[in-house]
Enzyme design. Structure first.
Site, mmCIF file in Angstrom:
data_model
loop_
_atom_site.group_PDB
_atom_site.id
_atom_site.type_symbol
_atom_site.label_atom_id
_atom_site.label_comp_id
_atom_site.label_asym_id
_atom_site.label_seq_id
_atom_site.Cartn_x
_atom_site.Cartn_y
_atom_site.Cartn_z
ATOM 1 N N GLU A 35 0.823 -1.224 0.000
ATOM 2 C CA GLU A 35 0.000 0.000 0.000
ATOM 3 C C GLU A 35 0.852 1.267 0.000
ATOM 4 O OE1 GLU A 35 -2.058 -3.526 1.452
ATOM 5 O OE2 GLU A 35 -0.259 -2.510 2.191
ATOM 6 N N SER A 36 1.904 1.290 0.791
ATOM 7 C CA SER A 36 2.759 2.484 0.787
ATOM 8 C C SER A 36 3.560 2.577 -0.509
ATOM 9 C CB SER A 36 3.691 2.504 2.002
ATOM 10 O OG SER A 36 4.532 1.375 2.034
ATOM 11 N N TYR A 103 9.134 -13.034 5.717
ATOM 12 C CA TYR A 103 8.392 -12.073 6.529
ATOM 13 C C TYR A 103 8.513 -12.377 8.025
ATOM 14 C CZ TYR A 103 6.031 -10.685 2.204
ATOM 15 O OH TYR A 103 5.748 -10.229 0.938
ATOM 16 N N GLY A 255 4.011 -5.395 -9.211
ATOM 17 C CA GLY A 255 2.554 -5.352 -9.165
ATOM 18 C C GLY A 255 2.025 -4.094 -8.494
ATOM 19 N N ASP A 256 2.739 -3.623 -7.475
ATOM 20 C CA ASP A 256 2.325 -2.389 -6.805
ATOM 21 C C ASP A 256 2.462 -1.193 -7.743
ATOM 22 O OD1 ASP A 256 2.048 -4.009 -4.558
ATOM 23 O OD2 ASP A 256 4.067 -3.544 -3.846
#
Length: 316
Positions: A35-36, A103, A255-256
């Site tokens: 998102e960022s 992660y 993709g972002d």
């Protein structure tokens, strides 16, 4: 405000030299989060974006928040929380075609986001809500926040753009895909890759996938094929836009960047051919350097890149 997006951003540590990470002693620090990444890509193109999240009350959180704010993103609704640490990930680059992401986000500050993180009047006046499949996977409370905002967007005619961005770890949650399928009911523009389209729509044929997506009330479907380009479908037209041929350095984040291109093109009222071509261009630029946002362009840089690739690359 043009765009709202909600999600976790993390500190990224990547070995300075390619190869197995077990042999690495020297790391470079980046910041990343779907998102960022989208928010930063859009602000570099001159759009206004508000990013909602939580970071830990720690040095990584302070650094991350300062960095994203410095990129021009509105972080006024980001909370600094003692509920958990800032998320962390390691990006292991074995070689350009083998990039592994590890992660460390369980119990992170962002996973404790609650529905009261936003109020309805903070959604009114928005043009676009960008949502991914990552935030619903963080926790049930984060998912409830997303559902609440989607309800408000429907009420206030805010365009919802949904990039599934499915993470393998989240697929272990028994109801994860059902959560994302519920989001489809609120979606205006759906931008899965070929694998995600199968996972969420339960059919393999692309035409059947599009019909299935339209049955949810979705107006536009854009299916990404990283090897060739992107297909787009509306009730009035369809087309295919080939990708730009660039040397791949780090494919994570493409993709972002593509999603940001779709949003930017919609905000600029371009045709669907032009929107998808812009998205392809941003995706191509993103993969030419290590780091999700390192080569995201400003408006002049984007125009120059696209002028240098002026071939008529739209097939209908």
């Amino acid at each position: 405000m043009d765009v709202l997006t909600i999600g976790e951003s993390m500190v990224v540590l990547s070995p300075k030299n390619p190869g197995a990470m077990r042999y690495s002693t020297d790391f470079t620090r980046f910041f990343a989060g779907a998102e960022s990444n989208v928010a930063i890509a859009l602000t570099r193109l001159g759009h206004s974006v508000k990013w909602v999240s939580q970071v830990g009350n720690d040095e990584f959180g302070t650094a991350l928040l300062s960095f994203i704010r410095g990129e021009g993103v509105d972080t006024s609704l980001v909370k600094v929380s003692d509920s958990g640490p800032t998320g962390l990930l390691f990006k292991e680059i074995r070689h350009s075609n083998d990039i592994r992401v590890h992660y460390y986000r369980d119990g992170s500050a962002a996973s404790h986001m609650q529905p009261d993180s936003l109020k309805e009047d903070q959604v009114t006046g928005l043009k676009v809500f960008h949502v991914t499949g990552i935030t619903p996977g963080l926790s049930d409370s984060a998912y409830q926040l997303i559902l609440q905002v989607l309800e408000w967007c429907k009420k206030h005619a805010v365009t919802v753009i949904f990039d599934p961005n499915i993470r393998a770890k989240f697929l272990k949650q028994p109801t994860y895909l059902e959560k994302l399928q519920r989001i489809l009911h609120y979606t205006d523009v759906f931008i899965p890759n070929t694998q995600e389209a199968v996972q969420l729509l339960n059919v393999h044929d692309m035409k059947e996938q599009v019909d299935a997506a339209f049955s949810y009330g979705i107006g536009t479907v854009i299916i990404k094929d990283g090897q060739t380009g992107a297909y787009y479908f509306t009730d009035a037209q369809e087309g295919f836009v080939p990708h730009f041929d660039v040397e791949i350095v780090d494919s994570v984040g493409a993709g972002d960047a593509f999603a940001a291109g779709i949003i930017s093109g919609i905000l600029d009222d371009l045709s669907w051919d032009e929107i998808v071509r812009r998205a392809n261009a941003l995706g191509a630029l993103a993969i030419t350097a290590v780091g999700d946002i390192t080569n995201l362009p400003n408006r002049n840089e984007l125009d120059e890149f696209m002028k240098g690739n002026r071939a008529d690359n739209v097939r209908r």
